[in-house]
Design an enzyme around this catalytic site. Sequence first.
Site, PDB file in Angstrom:
ATOM      1  N   SER A 233       0.781  -1.232   0.000  1.00 52.75           N
ATOM      2  CA  SER A 233       0.000   0.000   0.000  1.00 52.75           C
ATOM      3  C   SER A 233       0.815   1.287   0.000  1.00 52.75           C
ATOM      4  CB  SER A 233      -0.956   0.014   1.193  1.00 52.75           C
ATOM      5  OG  SER A 233      -0.245   0.045   2.415  1.00 52.75           O
ATOM      6  N   LYS A 278      -6.028   4.837   8.101  1.00 52.54           N
ATOM      7  CA  LYS A 278      -4.820   5.545   7.660  1.00 52.54           C
ATOM      8  C   LYS A 278      -5.022   7.057   7.670  1.00 52.54           C
ATOM      9  CE  LYS A 278      -2.843   1.678   5.167  1.00 52.54           C
ATOM     10  NZ  LYS A 278      -2.218   1.167   3.935  1.00 52.54           N
TER      11      LYS A 278
END
Length: 338
Positions: A233, A278
């Site tokens: 990611s 996140k």
Amino acid sequence: MRRNGRLLLFSIILIIVLFANFYPLPYYVSRPGLAKVLDEFIEVESGYENDGKFMLTTIRIGKANVLTYLITKVNKYYQLEPLTAIRLENETDEEYTVRQLYYMENSQENAIQVAFEKADKEIEVHMNGIYILSVMEDSPADGILQPGDRITAIDGNSFDTAKGFTDYIQSKEAGDKIEVTIHRKEQVLTETITLQLLDEIGKTGIGITLVEDKEIKSDPKVNINTDEIGGPSAGLMFSLEIYNQLVEADISKGYIIAGTGTISPEGKVGPIGGIDQKVVAADKEGAEIFFAPNENGKKGSNYEVAVETAKDIGTDMIIVPVDDFDDAIEFLQSLEEK
């Protein structure tokens, strides 16, 4: 008696605390992790220094216990995940670790490739063979090959793509024997494997999950040290940090910029899991801008979830949709110097 009563109460409380912390449940719990400044992990030799900062963002995942299970009921950014959401079917701890480290390695290589091509710098891409992610139980490869092995040749033949490898295997009959050359850590080994018809695919095979293994050689050299982080990611943010060290102008323009998203060799940005967590992590570390995969504007995209999360936590962080590397660069070029 009072002393004995207090001792008994303390013992009961201790047992409850130990049970809550250490009794495992058949789930994982994910939660916001950290936002880490990338120039602490990435160095382009003789690269430019910059005032702004690019940050990768992480989530933390651990096996659920009673305590963390209860936290998921009161904190929306602590999320309960079934085992199948984290692990592949019948995947071992070793196979999971190998898969995550491969994804991280692959994201780094793609990021270098994208950054150098956008900066008009030359790179060399070398195919090293086939990388084994997992080995099927009771398959021909079981007990012979291991996750993390790199297959460099079959019967003395090398292959530039995973398709070339599978086409060669499937051109043979069940019962045929092949010689497999592998690299395992510092060793080069040759193993003989008998092919069989695999019910799962209805074709001849040896029973492995594989991906292509490539190596990027660049000048200047790029050093990346993320041993404790796995997964794909961070690809977008890797590419932006490398590019920023390659070009003279500071594309960060003095801002603290976080984000997430996979990166393909062509610069396409892909979605990831845990985008809301996140965003929370980036906000806690003082990020001013957050890049989120746009998924070509589809409903429920990473970008839409990131925008909703930003509103929910009341952050001033700007959420920016990106479908590819160029989208991020165009946004940064539109910013005024801080």
